[in-house]
Write a protein that holds these residues in place. Structure first.
Motif, PDB file in Angstrom:
ATOM      1  N   LEU A 274     -66.547 -33.191  39.866  1.00 43.11           N
ATOM      2  CA  LEU A 274     -65.470 -33.789  39.080  1.00 43.11           C
ATOM      3  C   LEU A 274     -64.478 -34.516  40.009  1.00 43.11           C
ATOM      4  CD1 LEU A 274     -63.452 -31.734  36.416  1.00 43.11           C
ATOM      5  CD2 LEU A 274     -62.485 -33.636  37.663  1.00 43.11           C
TER       6      LEU A 274
ATOM      7  N   GLU B 121     -71.343 -27.109  28.363  1.00 43.64           N
ATOM      8  CA  GLU B 121     -72.145 -27.942  29.254  1.00 43.64           C
ATOM      9  C   GLU B 121     -71.239 -28.650  30.278  1.00 43.64           C
ATOM     10  OE1 GLU B 121     -75.969 -29.656  28.070  1.00 43.64           O
ATOM     11  OE2 GLU B 121     -75.148 -29.618  26.052  1.00 43.64           O
ATOM     12  N   PRO B 122     -71.795 -28.918  31.459  1.00 44.17           N
ATOM     13  CA  PRO B 122     -70.957 -29.483  32.530  1.00 44.17           C
ATOM     14  C   PRO B 122     -70.301 -30.817  32.161  1.00 44.17           C
ATOM     15  CG  PRO B 122     -73.073 -28.748  33.386  1.00 44.17           C
ATOM     16  CD  PRO B 122     -73.166 -28.642  31.907  1.00 44.17           C
ATOM     17  N   ASN B 123     -70.920 -31.592  31.271  1.00 44.10           N
ATOM     18  CA  ASN B 123     -70.294 -32.871  30.904  1.00 44.10           C
ATOM     19  C   ASN B 123     -69.057 -32.683  30.020  1.00 44.10           C
ATOM     20  OD1 ASN B 123     -71.910 -31.959  28.875  1.00 44.10           O
ATOM     21  ND2 ASN B 123     -72.680 -33.961  28.265  1.00 44.10           N
TER      22      ASN B 123
ATOM     23  N   ASN C 203     -57.344 -32.008  31.601  1.00 48.14           N
ATOM     24  CA  ASN C 203     -58.316 -32.348  30.570  1.00 48.14           C
ATOM     25  C   ASN C 203     -57.864 -33.551  29.755  1.00 48.14           C
ATOM     26  OD1 ASN C 203     -60.824 -30.656  29.024  1.00 48.14           O
ATOM     27  ND2 ASN C 203     -60.117 -29.863  30.987  1.00 48.14           N
ATOM     28  N   PHE C 204     -58.806 -34.108  29.003  1.00 48.56           N
ATOM     29  CA  PHE C 204     -58.550 -35.317  28.217  1.00 48.56           C
ATOM     30  C   PHE C 204     -57.361 -35.159  27.278  1.00 48.56           C
ATOM     31  CE2 PHE C 204     -59.498 -38.107  24.519  1.00 48.56           C
ATOM     32  CZ  PHE C 204     -59.383 -39.321  25.175  1.00 48.56           C
TER      33      PHE C 204
ATOM     34  N   ILE D  64     -66.615 -30.645  30.944  1.00 45.53           N
ATOM     35  CA  ILE D  64     -65.632 -29.935  31.767  1.00 45.53           C
ATOM     36  C   ILE D  64     -64.227 -30.558  31.741  1.00 45.53           C
ATOM     37  CG2 ILE D  64     -65.960 -30.949  34.088  1.00 45.53           C
ATOM     38  CD1 ILE D  64     -66.551 -27.373  33.990  1.00 45.53           C
ATOM     39  N   ILE D  65     -64.116 -31.868  31.559  1.00 48.34           N
ATOM     40  CA  ILE D  65     -62.757 -32.420  31.452  1.00 48.34           C
ATOM     41  C   ILE D  65     -62.443 -32.877  30.026  1.00 48.34           C
ATOM     42  CG2 ILE D  65     -62.522 -33.037  33.895  1.00 48.34           C
ATOM     43  CD1 ILE D  65     -62.654 -35.990  32.991  1.00 48.34           C
ATOM     44  N   ASP D  66     -63.256 -32.450  29.090  1.00 48.98           N
ATOM     45  CA  ASP D  66     -62.969 -32.701  27.671  1.00 48.98           C
ATOM     46  C   ASP D  66     -63.510 -31.470  26.946  1.00 48.98           C
ATOM     47  OD1 ASP D  66     -62.193 -33.892  25.369  1.00 48.98           O
ATOM     48  OD2 ASP D  66     -63.655 -35.529  25.409  1.00 48.98           O
TER      49      ASP D  66
END
Lengths: 335, 335
Positions: free
Chosen positions: B236, B210-212, B130-131, B214-216
């Motif tokens: 991703l 929400e899917p957007n 993740n970010f 997922i990495i933050d």
């Protein structure tokens, strides 16, 4: 003349985005007329050139965070969104461009313009940037959470016409989003849909597309239900955005990075542009009786201009008339 | 001593990956013993240090492209994958690490080691970069295409224990993957699951993700059915990979880019590393009676070593024993 209806109040920046876009569009395309549905008091000061642009005044705007789209569309008949849709239904304009709230746009198109015979569902179909530079049509990405195989079939036929007409692809290929490449993969409904699409005439079906192929995609079109498509599209957007943030952060983290940036500024700008979907306009609403394009809520003027250009192309190329021809002729029961 | 079973023949590069990883692991961790299940003739030449490493010989390997995992697991009892799972079932080893074909690993864990009482499904749970640098637990990403709310609840409880034990998070937060942030979003099943998780004791539920995001991601854990999770994870991965390709292409496209690269080489390497999941090992199989970690098929030795380190931590922290305590006590019917 192609008459384009614009929801001028919509989006995060309203008339500041839509009015300059409309002026650029009438300048570039001599075969269009634009009707701006929006706040005349705000539009007029911005409208330095009103050749082939008229205004229909309304101060009412659909809220970008609207949670109950059906209620909003039914009640707010004097909103710029509803008004442009009614104008389209009544043939006062040929098509609609808006950057209003997505679900309200889908619902308004559905309830006001109405579905085409032979289309049992409405789909939201963005043009998604891809590695090779050619955008792909992905649908549905959010209008319907669940879909039957026949609905995917209708979407595939509609998108095939659109890919031919708008993207000038001779024999567009169709894939189905699924979690594996083999035919038996996915949920029961995915297996049914796979079989249905394999036997459907009028499309060039190539099988399953795995989600990791979505921005380096072997087919021109990808069909899916709106739930799966929404997950894929939002994951893509989120990953691209977060990766951009990470890259920026790492470059700024050292002196070497900052110097390096000076040398490769143009390269990084090209990279950003390749991931950016603005060049390709907006998402198309498929299934209703007229071309409707929905630009991002935060679209800038140029992006909104591209959406106008896109809807013009859809009217010019007679996309709706061709879809009506392409859809199976026997009248179908509501599914 | 923690006894770790390794499927030494698995993955794209078999013993060339697994044997060096095992040797590094026994060197770094004095409290482990490793049993390598694999081709002795190939392992022995690579095994320059066999302290606390033993071999159980088998030439048979599960095919990485296996299409019928249930059949394969049932028939290939002499494969390295089946053998290490049987050794775990028979308590000859405490846990399993493999980079074999994902579906076969899930099926073998399920059929051979068997589910825990109180877990009605098995989940595949990767640690996703993740970010902010802290990996998230996302499950299920592919073991079950459809799931009931109770299953998501069991996964949430299991992952909460794992986040506490493996990631040392005090009060892990749980989100549910969905196409909107508000409670009423998604399919009917998503609404039911939202209500169920909201009322479930023993987890710190924070609502929809929400899917957007997922990495933050605002939560430590994200639960979802295996179909949706698989779409998110693969999108991703595909987006990250394709963006990496685009960036490389753009940098190489001009002299300025190449010069700039020399200055920011380290920055770009750090960027790559942040997106790379190798540091965090492999995906965990949750729901069976022993810790099982599945590394990527193309994992290199270091990544496979990280997976061994990860499974060691799962045994050491008594993750299974703690989950048994945490799961609701009343025996449940098969759902």
């Amino acid at each position: 003349m192609i008459r384009i209806g614009v929801d001028a109040n919509g989006g995060d920046n309203g008339v500041n985005t839509t009015v300059p876009a409309a002026m650029k569009a009438v300048k570039d395309f001599k075969d269009i007329e634009i009707v701006l549905f929006g706040d005349e008091d705000k539009i007029k000061p911005l409208l330095t050139n009103n050749e082939r642009i008229t205004i229909v005044d309304t101060k009412v705007t659909m809220d970008m965070g609207e949670h109950d789209p059906v209620r909003a569309v039914r009640k707010m008949k004097d909103s710029s969104l509803d008004m442009v849709m009614y104008a389209c239904k009544n043939k006062e304009v040929d098509c609609v461009v808006t950057n209003g709230p997505t679900q309200c746009v889908v619902v308004a198109a559905h309830l006001i313009i109405r579905r085409l015979d032979g289309m049992d569902r409405v789909a939201l179909c963005p043009l998604v940037s891809n590695f090779d530079g050619n955008p792909r049509l992905i649908l549905d990405v959010g209008a319907n959470v669940e879909l039957r195989p026949e609905h995917l079939g209708q979407f595939a036929i509609f998108a095939t016409v659109a890919a031919k007409k708008v993207l000038k692809i001779e024999n567009p290929t169709v894939g189905m989003l699924n979690i594996g490449s083999e035919p038996g993969k996915g949920r029961e409904i995915d297996k049914e849909s796979y079989d249905y699409l394999s036997n459907l005439e009028g499309i060039n079906f190539k099988g399953n597309i795995e989600p990791n192929q979505i921005i380096d995609c072997p087919t021109d079109i990808v069909v899916c239900d709106g739930y799966s498509g929404n997950i894929a599209i939002k994951t893509l957007e989120g990953t691209a955005k977060t990766m951009g943030k990470m890259l920026k952060q790492e470059i700024k983290a050292s002196f070497g990075g900052k110097i390096g940036y000076l040398f490769m500024k143009k390269n990084l700008e090209r990279f950003k542009k390749r991931m950016d979907s603005s060049e390709v306009g907006g998402a198309m609403i498929f299934g209703v009786g007229a071309p409707v394009v929905k630009a991002h809520g935060n679209a800038d003027s140029y992006t909104f201009y591209c959406a106008i250009r896109q809807v013009r192309k859809m009217v010019e190329s007679k996309i709706i008339e061709t879809v009506i021809e392409a859809l199976p002729k026997t009248p179908k029961e509501e599914i």
